[in-house]
Design a protein around this motif. Structure first.
Motif, short mmCIF file in Angstrom:
data_model
loop_
_atom_site.label_atom_id
_atom_site.label_comp_id
_atom_site.label_asym_id
_atom_site.label_seq_id
_atom_site.Cartn_x
_atom_site.Cartn_y
_atom_site.Cartn_z
N SER A 88 0.82 -1.21 0.00
CA SER A 88 0.00 0.00 0.00
C SER A 88 0.85 1.26 0.00
O SER A 88 0.57 2.22 -0.72
CB SER A 88 -0.93 0.01 1.22
N SER A 89 1.90 1.28 0.82
CA SER A 89 2.75 2.47 0.88
C SER A 89 3.46 2.73 -0.44
O SER A 89 3.75 3.88 -0.80
CB SER A 89 3.77 2.33 2.01
N ALA A 90 3.73 1.64 -1.19
CA ALA A 90 4.41 1.78 -2.48
C ALA A 90 3.55 2.51 -3.50
O ALA A 90 4.09 3.03 -4.49
CB ALA A 90 4.79 0.40 -3.02
N LEU A 91 2.24 2.59 -3.27
CA LEU A 91 1.36 3.33 -4.19
C LEU A 91 1.81 4.78 -4.33
O LEU A 91 1.67 5.37 -5.40
CB LEU A 91 -0.08 3.30 -3.67
N ILE A 92 2.36 5.35 -3.26
CA ILE A 92 2.78 6.74 -3.30
C ILE A 92 4.31 6.88 -3.31
O ILE A 92 4.86 7.71 -4.03
CB ILE A 92 2.17 7.54 -2.12
N GLY A 99 9.78 9.74 -9.87
CA GLY A 99 9.45 11.04 -10.45
C GLY A 99 8.16 11.11 -11.24
O GLY A 99 7.83 12.17 -11.79
N THR A 100 7.40 10.01 -11.29
CA THR A 100 6.16 10.03 -12.07
C THR A 100 5.10 10.92 -11.44
O THR A 100 4.20 11.39 -12.13
CB THR A 100 5.59 8.60 -12.21
N LEU A 101 5.24 11.17 -10.13
CA LEU A 101 4.26 12.04 -9.45
C LEU A 101 4.32 13.46 -10.02
O LEU A 101 3.29 14.11 -10.19
CB LEU A 101 4.54 12.05 -7.95
N LYS A 102 5.53 13.92 -10.34
CA LYS A 102 5.67 15.24 -10.94
C LYS A 102 4.98 15.30 -12.30
O LYS A 102 4.32 16.29 -12.63
CB LYS A 102 7.15 15.60 -11.09
N THR A 103 5.14 14.23 -13.07
CA THR A 103 4.52 14.17 -14.41
C THR A 103 3.00 14.19 -14.29
O THR A 103 2.32 14.89 -15.06
CB THR A 103 4.97 12.90 -15.14
N ILE A 104 2.48 13.45 -13.33
CA ILE A 104 1.02 13.40 -13.14
C ILE A 104 0.49 14.78 -12.76
O ILE A 104 -0.54 15.23 -13.26
CB ILE A 104 0.65 12.37 -12.06
N MET A 105 1.23 15.49 -11.88
CA MET A 105 0.76 16.78 -11.39
C MET A 105 0.85 17.88 -12.45
O MET A 105 0.27 18.96 -12.29
CB MET A 105 1.56 17.19 -10.15
N LEU A 106 1.59 17.63 -13.56
CA LEU A 106 1.63 18.58 -14.66
C LEU A 106 0.31 18.59 -15.43
O LEU A 106 0.03 19.53 -16.18
CB LEU A 106 2.79 18.25 -15.60
N GLN A 107 -0.48 17.52 -15.27
CA GLN A 107 -1.78 17.43 -15.91
C GLN A 107 -2.84 18.08 -15.02
O GLN A 107 -2.58 18.48 -13.89
CB GLN A 107 -2.12 15.96 -16.17
#
Length: 277
Positions: A88-92, A99-107
């Motif tokens: 579960s913790s690996a989800l975030i 670095g995929t979180l940064k890419t997602i937040m660009l949307q």
């Protein structure tokens, strides 16, 4: 927007190899317990009932499916939450790391919707594993060992007829599931706070161990200790007390749900305040 995010999170989760390794590990532990019980269960039961057999006559097979399910319940409530917390913790944390979180937040994605989708994914994963564990445990235990009365030692020996034992086991699984959801929710919140997978795994393990240690701790605070969260993580065991106190058990489980909600709200707040960059 929430539903597409949830579908995407579930797709990512169940396409990760570690998810299936975790599920496999849970089922393997279950099989090992059943295998050990098949060969050593009678010896253990004889030791437990040795003194009583001198005064009472026991009829029927006490090494049965109900006893095996109870043993599995006791054996998995430390290993299982640890495995679930890692996944579960690996989800975030994995998205912080790669670095995929940064890419997602660009949307055009709302922070609170994204992190809520991750909490819901953790919830669905936990429920899925518990349902799988419950169904396989019941199927294997009853098919191999059959049905029968349940004997449980909780300070005293408690005996339950097979139908009563089945109902109590089902209630215990339900209550235990709430404990698992609490731990996995905390692990996601820890992931938001620490951002690193290894650090979060260590913190999750520490939290689980600390909760287990504090479960029996007595700080001399009287009724105040009743509201301390570790006291509720073992509520499922109360279904095997001879006299059931349903109002008290219901209160414990409702308060555990409240603690779970608080952990999630804290996580959402922290995530919204973070600069993802």
């Amino acid at each position: 927007m929430m539903l597409p995010l949830l579908k995407a999170e579930l797709f990512k989760l169940f396409n990760e190899s570690k998810t299936w390794y975790a599920i496999g590990a849970v089922l393997l532990i279950e099989l090992i317990i059943l295998f050990a019980a098949y060969y050593q269960g009678t010896t253990i039961l004889d030791l437990l009932l040795d003194n009583l057999k001198q005064s009472f006559y026991f009829e029927g097979n006490l090494l049965n499916g109900n006893l095996l399910i109870y043993i599995i319940l006791n054996s998995l409530w430390f290993n299982l939450p640890l495995i679930l917390m890692i996944v579960s913790s690996a989800l975030i944390t994995e998205e912080y790391k790669n670095g995929t979180l940064k890419t997602i937040m660009l949307q055009a994605v709302s922070k609170w919707q994204l992190i809520t989708a991750k909490y819901l994914t953790s919830l669905i994963f936990t429920l899925t594993v518990l349902l799988l564990l419950m169904s396989t445990t019941f199927a294997l235990a009853y098919s191999i060992f059959g049905n029968g009365d349940l004997v449980v030692y909780l300070g005293t020996l408690n005996f339950f007829p097979s139908e009563e034992a089945f109902k109590r086991i089902c209630f215990a699984f339900g209550s235990g599931t709430l404990s698992m959801i609490f731990f996995t929710t905390v692990s996601v919140t820890l992931g938001i706070l620490l951002k690193d997978p290894a650090k979060t795994w260590i913190a999750s393990a520490f939290f689980l161990i600390l909760s287990s240690l504090l479960l029996k701790a007595d700080f001399g605070l009287g009724q105040m200790e009743r509201y301390f969260f570790p006291k509720f993580t073992n509520s499922w065991q109360r279904f095997f007390e001879y006299q059931l106190n349903f109002p008290s058990i219901l209160f414990d489980n409702l308060l555990l749900i409240v603690y779970t909600g608080v952990a999630a709200v804290i996580g959402v707040y922290l995530f919204k305040k973070q600069d993802i960059g």
